[in-house]
Design a protein around this motif. Sequence first.
Motif, PDB file in Angstrom:
ATOM      1  N   ARG A 105       0.775  -1.176   0.095  1.00 21.47           N
ATOM      2  CA  ARG A 105       0.188  -0.054  -0.027  1.00 21.47           C
ATOM      3  C   ARG A 105       0.850   1.398   0.016  1.00 21.47           C
ATOM      4  NH1 ARG A 105      -2.415  -2.669   4.479  1.00 21.47           N
ATOM      5  NH2 ARG A 105      -1.456  -1.215   5.669  1.00 21.47           N
ATOM      6  N   GLY A 106       2.203   1.080   0.072  1.00 17.57           N
ATOM      7  CA  GLY A 106       3.050   2.407   0.194  1.00 17.57           C
ATOM      8  C   GLY A 106       3.282   2.704   1.732  1.00 17.57           C
ATOM      9  N   ASP A 107       2.960   2.343   2.574  1.00 13.36           N
ATOM     10  CA  ASP A 107       3.375   2.558   4.074  1.00 13.36           C
ATOM     11  C   ASP A 107       4.533   2.247   4.277  1.00 13.36           C
ATOM     12  OD1 ASP A 107       0.561   3.321   4.398  1.00 13.36           O
ATOM     13  OD2 ASP A 107       0.017   1.143   5.285  1.00 13.36           O
ATOM     14  N   GLN A 108       5.286   2.832   4.947  1.00 13.77           N
ATOM     15  CA  GLN A 108       6.649   2.946   5.638  1.00 13.77           C
ATOM     16  C   GLN A 108       6.806   2.506   6.949  1.00 13.77           C
ATOM     17  OE1 GLN A 108       9.669   5.751   4.044  1.00 13.77           O
ATOM     18  NE2 GLN A 108      10.443   5.829   6.383  1.00 13.77           N
ATOM     19  N   ILE A 109       7.293   1.508   7.230  1.00 11.19           N
ATOM     20  CA  ILE A 109       7.733   0.952   8.553  1.00 11.19           C
ATOM     21  C   ILE A 109       9.031   1.283   8.808  1.00 11.19           C
ATOM     22  CG2 ILE A 109       7.479  -1.028   9.967  1.00 11.19           C
ATOM     23  CD1 ILE A 109       5.467  -2.099   7.623  1.00 11.19           C
ATOM     24  N   ASP A 110       9.363   1.855  10.036  1.00  6.34           N
ATOM     25  CA  ASP A 110      10.944   2.365  10.293  1.00  6.34           C
ATOM     26  C   ASP A 110      11.149   1.381  11.723  1.00  6.34           C
ATOM     27  OD1 ASP A 110      11.137   3.967   8.230  1.00  6.34           O
ATOM     28  OD2 ASP A 110      10.428   5.781   9.409  1.00  6.34           O
ATOM     29  N   LEU A 111      12.271   0.427  11.438  1.00  6.67           N
ATOM     30  CA  LEU A 111      12.578  -0.375  12.685  1.00  6.67           C
ATOM     31  C   LEU A 111      14.000  -0.052  12.991  1.00  6.67           C
ATOM     32  CD1 LEU A 111      11.065  -4.019  11.546  1.00  6.67           C
ATOM     33  CD2 LEU A 111      10.025  -2.306  13.057  1.00  6.67           C
ATOM     34  N   LEU A 112      13.995  -0.091  14.329  1.00 13.44           N
ATOM     35  CA  LEU A 112      15.242  -0.074  14.892  1.00 13.44           C
ATOM     36  C   LEU A 112      16.011  -1.351  14.839  1.00 13.44           C
ATOM     37  CD1 LEU A 112      17.628   0.980  16.937  1.00 13.44           C
ATOM     38  CD2 LEU A 112      16.175  -0.035  18.816  1.00 13.44           C
ATOM     39  N   VAL A 113      17.318  -1.418  14.255  1.00 12.37           N
ATOM     40  CA  VAL A 113      18.029  -2.676  14.231  1.00 12.37           C
ATOM     41  C   VAL A 113      18.937  -2.756  15.547  1.00 12.37           C
ATOM     42  CG1 VAL A 113      19.366  -4.439  12.800  1.00 12.37           C
ATOM     43  CG2 VAL A 113      17.785  -2.730  11.905  1.00 12.37           C
ATOM     44  N   VAL A 114      18.601  -3.645  16.330  1.00 10.15           N
ATOM     45  CA  VAL A 114      19.641  -3.750  17.696  1.00 10.15           C
ATOM     46  C   VAL A 114      20.831  -4.728  17.062  1.00 10.15           C
ATOM     47  CG1 VAL A 114      19.860  -4.455  19.954  1.00 10.15           C
ATOM     48  CG2 VAL A 114      17.810  -3.207  18.869  1.00 10.15           C
ATOM     49  N   PRO A 115      22.062  -4.379  17.052  1.00  7.96           N
ATOM     50  CA  PRO A 115      23.093  -5.289  16.605  1.00  7.96           C
ATOM     51  C   PRO A 115      23.081  -6.774  17.387  1.00  7.96           C
ATOM     52  CG  PRO A 115      23.943  -3.218  17.205  1.00  7.96           C
ATOM     53  CD  PRO A 115      22.507  -3.183  17.730  1.00  7.96           C
ATOM     54  N   PHE A 116      23.203  -7.619  16.447  1.00  2.85           N
ATOM     55  CA  PHE A 116      23.076  -9.027  17.109  1.00  2.85           C
ATOM     56  C   PHE A 116      23.860  -9.531  18.325  1.00  2.85           C
ATOM     57  CE2 PHE A 116      26.621  -9.908  14.557  1.00  2.85           C
ATOM     58  CZ  PHE A 116      27.160 -10.858  14.966  1.00  2.85           C
ATOM     59  N   ASP A 117      24.905  -8.708  18.441  1.00  2.01           N
ATOM     60  CA  ASP A 117      25.783  -9.158  19.632  1.00  2.01           C
ATOM     61  C   ASP A 117      25.811  -8.343  20.798  1.00  2.01           C
ATOM     62  OD1 ASP A 117      26.915  -6.952  18.519  1.00  2.01           O
ATOM     63  OD2 ASP A 117      28.999  -7.445  18.003  1.00  2.01           O
ATOM     64  N   VAL A 118      24.755  -7.593  21.124  1.00  2.00           N
ATOM     65  CA  VAL A 118      24.587  -6.892  22.247  1.00  2.00           C
ATOM     66  C   VAL A 118      23.961  -7.632  23.290  1.00  2.00           C
ATOM     67  CG1 VAL A 118      24.201  -4.528  20.900  1.00  2.00           C
ATOM     68  CG2 VAL A 118      22.403  -5.849  21.668  1.00  2.00           C
ATOM     69  N   PRO A 119      24.265  -7.434  24.520  1.00  2.00           N
ATOM     70  CA  PRO A 119      23.586  -8.183  25.537  1.00  2.00           C
ATOM     71  C   PRO A 119      22.093  -7.896  25.623  1.00  2.00           C
ATOM     72  CG  PRO A 119      25.286  -6.609  26.502  1.00  2.00           C
ATOM     73  CD  PRO A 119      25.072  -6.221  25.093  1.00  2.00           C
ATOM     74  N   ALA A 120      21.532  -9.044  25.930  1.00  2.00           N
ATOM     75  CA  ALA A 120      20.097  -9.316  26.063  1.00  2.00           C
ATOM     76  C   ALA A 120      19.219  -8.009  26.761  1.00  2.00           C
ATOM     77  CB  ALA A 120      19.556 -10.555  26.557  1.00  2.00           C
ATOM     78  N   ASP A 121      19.794  -7.523  27.934  1.00  2.00           N
ATOM     79  CA  ASP A 121      19.335  -6.438  28.522  1.00  2.00           C
ATOM     80  C   ASP A 121      19.095  -5.352  27.854  1.00  2.00           C
ATOM     81  OD1 ASP A 121      21.899  -6.221  29.202  1.00  2.00           O
ATOM     82  OD2 ASP A 121      21.768  -5.534  31.211  1.00  2.00           O
ATOM     83  N   THR A 122      20.360  -4.807  27.031  1.00  2.00           N
ATOM     84  CA  THR A 122      20.416  -3.737  26.368  1.00  2.00           C
ATOM     85  C   THR A 122      19.431  -3.976  25.058  1.00  2.00           C
ATOM     86  OG1 THR A 122      22.720  -3.548  26.833  1.00  2.00           O
ATOM     87  CG2 THR A 122      21.997  -2.529  24.711  1.00  2.00           C
ATOM     88  N   ALA A 123      19.335  -5.248  24.652  1.00  2.00           N
ATOM     89  CA  ALA A 123      18.383  -5.317  23.212  1.00  2.00           C
ATOM     90  C   ALA A 123      16.931  -4.985  23.790  1.00  2.00           C
ATOM     91  CB  ALA A 123      18.846  -6.651  22.916  1.00  2.00           C
ATOM     92  N   ASP A 124      16.616  -5.852  25.082  1.00  2.00           N
ATOM     93  CA  ASP A 124      15.328  -5.407  25.696  1.00  2.00           C
ATOM     94  C   ASP A 124      14.891  -4.089  25.863  1.00  2.00           C
ATOM     95  OD1 ASP A 124      15.159  -8.370  25.654  1.00  2.00           O
ATOM     96  OD2 ASP A 124      15.461  -8.529  27.677  1.00  2.00           O
ATOM     97  N   ILE A 125      15.644  -3.235  26.232  1.00  2.00           N
ATOM     98  CA  ILE A 125      15.608  -1.842  26.643  1.00  2.00           C
ATOM     99  C   ILE A 125      15.368  -1.076  25.399  1.00  2.00           C
ATOM    100  CG2 ILE A 125      16.683   0.218  27.710  1.00  2.00           C
ATOM    101  CD1 ILE A 125      18.131  -1.325  29.548  1.00  2.00           C
TER     102      ILE A 125
END
Length: 155
Positions: A105-125
């Motif tokens: 439909r042309g809608d844009q979705i902007d996602l944060l990409v959390v680096p795969f190697d960061v700790p889980a608590d950082t990624a969760d936040i």
Amino acid sequence: MFTAAQRATVIPPEPPTQPRLSLTAERATRAVLDGGWWPRSRDPVAELPGLILALNERYGPIRQLMLNSDSWDGRFRRLAVGTRVVRAGWFSTVDPAMLIATTERGDQIDLLVVPFDVPADTADIAMATAADPGNQLRAPAVLAASRTEPTAARG
């Protein structure tokens, strides 16, 4: 420049994994991001199909993705996901902390990409912040803030 192999439609050899994804409850007009995604690796063929299927379910068919060209271990122009083919654009100008998806439909979705190697608590936040409809921070600022926020502040 893409090689002939990179121009061919890529068919993932493995079934898609369940993405680690946090999306806003509903699209907010003021929000900078629509959510956050934490891939498990830098392999786009392994990581993107599950994400695309989740976004298809939430927003409708995804037509195209735009990603940072230096953040992934490979590039392709088209990716087969289910019965559909999604185009991929790889740009050095797209922030490494961003993925931009466009729906049919042309809608844009902007996602944060959390680096795969960061700790889980950082990624969760980071993913929780990115999915907060009141968030006004851009992706790099979300990552920076999540890396410095004390664990006790999460409650």
